[in-house]
Motif scaffolding. Structure first.
Motif, PDB file in Angstrom:
ATOM      1  N   PHE A 162      28.348  39.717  34.899  1.00 38.19           N
ATOM      2  CA  PHE A 162      28.248  38.935  33.675  1.00 38.19           C
ATOM      3  C   PHE A 162      29.558  38.216  33.335  1.00 38.19           C
ATOM      4  N   TYR A 163      30.412  38.049  34.325  1.00 40.03           N
ATOM      5  CA  TYR A 163      31.677  37.350  34.110  1.00 40.03           C
ATOM      6  C   TYR A 163      31.392  35.851  34.070  1.00 40.03           C
ATOM      7  N   TYR A 164      31.776  35.222  32.986  1.00 36.17           N
ATOM      8  CA  TYR A 164      31.387  33.830  32.746  1.00 36.17           C
ATOM      9  C   TYR A 164      31.840  32.868  33.838  1.00 36.17           C
ATOM     10  N   LYS A 165      33.000  33.112  34.448  1.00 34.89           N
ATOM     11  CA  LYS A 165      33.495  32.185  35.474  1.00 34.89           C
ATOM     12  C   LYS A 165      32.634  32.217  36.739  1.00 34.89           C
ATOM     13  N   SER A 166      31.852  33.267  36.888  1.00 38.50           N
ATOM     14  CA  SER A 166      30.955  33.346  38.048  1.00 38.50           C
ATOM     15  C   SER A 166      29.851  32.295  37.973  1.00 38.50           C
ATOM     16  N   TYR A 167      29.653  31.701  36.809  1.00 37.26           N
ATOM     17  CA  TYR A 167      28.543  30.767  36.604  1.00 37.26           C
ATOM     18  C   TYR A 167      28.996  29.330  36.397  1.00 37.26           C
ATOM     19  N   ILE A 168      30.294  29.071  36.536  1.00 33.99           N
ATOM     20  CA  ILE A 168      30.818  27.723  36.286  1.00 33.99           C
ATOM     21  C   ILE A 168      30.168  26.695  37.209  1.00 33.99           C
ATOM     22  N   ASN A 169      30.037  27.012  38.496  1.00 35.03           N
ATOM     23  CA  ASN A 169      29.446  26.048  39.436  1.00 35.03           C
ATOM     24  C   ASN A 169      27.985  25.754  39.111  1.00 35.03           C
ATOM     25  N   ILE A 171      26.697  25.851  35.970  1.00 35.44           N
ATOM     26  CA  ILE A 171      26.614  25.205  34.659  1.00 35.44           C
ATOM     27  C   ILE A 171      27.280  23.822  34.645  1.00 35.44           C
ATOM     28  N   ALA A 172      28.300  23.629  35.466  1.00 37.16           N
ATOM     29  CA  ALA A 172      29.058  22.372  35.448  1.00 37.16           C
ATOM     30  C   ALA A 172      28.173  21.129  35.562  1.00 37.16           C
ATOM     31  N   PRO A 173      27.216  21.081  36.510  1.00 39.87           N
ATOM     32  CA  PRO A 173      26.372  19.873  36.596  1.00 39.87           C
ATOM     33  C   PRO A 173      25.548  19.623  35.324  1.00 39.87           C
ATOM     34  N   ILE A 174      25.114  20.662  34.698  1.00 37.07           N
ATOM     35  CA  ILE A 174      24.336  20.511  33.456  1.00 37.07           C
ATOM     36  C   ILE A 174      25.223  19.937  32.361  1.00 37.07           C
TER      37      ILE A 174
END
Length: 179
Positions: A162-169, A171-174
């Motif tokens: 659940f570490y937020y930086k794990s999802y940057i790639n 979420i970035a396009p959105i």
């Protein structure tokens, strides 16, 4: 508010009372509720709590930071939810907080937890509808060796699930589309 039916404390306490002679020493800290508040809702558990005295502590309402400290210091966090439409529509914050604090979870199958909880690695599922299965599973969990619990805690802490930086790639396009 763990005193309501959503967290099924009454079931947990009843099982612990029935198996207390079959499990290693245990300490259950109940955060968010005083003993008096619990007994007000479950007056028939007054004697049961006396029998479990010393094994269950009611901490009352705490700050979020204080609550997380209890989770971090615990071998396991535990919560149960009714398998209802409302509970299945959301995701339990308690699960994400516990994993993020490095603490395995004991819970039942609701929401989409089956996609996140790996039995025996970062937690355990309990079937609270079958008291015999529930008792045997709780005995198994509470009698785990300290080394096994340590491995589970390490698994949770290192997962970064659940570490937020794990999802940057992801979420970035959105977010770029919103600009």
């Amino acid at each position: 508010n763990p005193g309501k039916s959503k967290d099924s404390l009454n079931i947990v306490f009843e099982v612990l009372d029935e198996i207390k002679n079959e499990i290693s020493n245990f300490k259950l800290n109940v955060v968010g509720l005083t003993r008096e508040q619990y007994v007000k809702n479950y007056t028939y558990h007054k004697d049961l709590l006396e029998r479990l005295d010393g094994s269950i502590s009611f901490c009352g309402k705490l700050t979020h930071i204080e609550s997380l400290q209890y989770v971090k210091n615990a071998d396991f966090s535990m919560f149960f939810r009714d398998n209802s439409r409302m509970n299945n529509a959301g995701f339990p914050t308690k699960f994400a907080e516990s994993i993020s604090m490095g603490t395995p979870i004991i819970t039942n199958k609701t929401s989409d937890l089956k996609n996140y909880l790996i039995e025996g690695r970062n937690g355990f599922f309990l079937d609270i509808s079958n008291k015999d299965l529930l008792k045997s599973k709780v005995i198994e969990i509470f009698n785990l060796k300290e080394n096994n619990i340590k491995k589970m805690k390490e698994e949770c802490a290192s997962s970064r699930m659940f570490y937020y930086k794990s999802y940057i790639n992801n979420i970035a396009p959105i977010l770029k589309e919103i600009e």
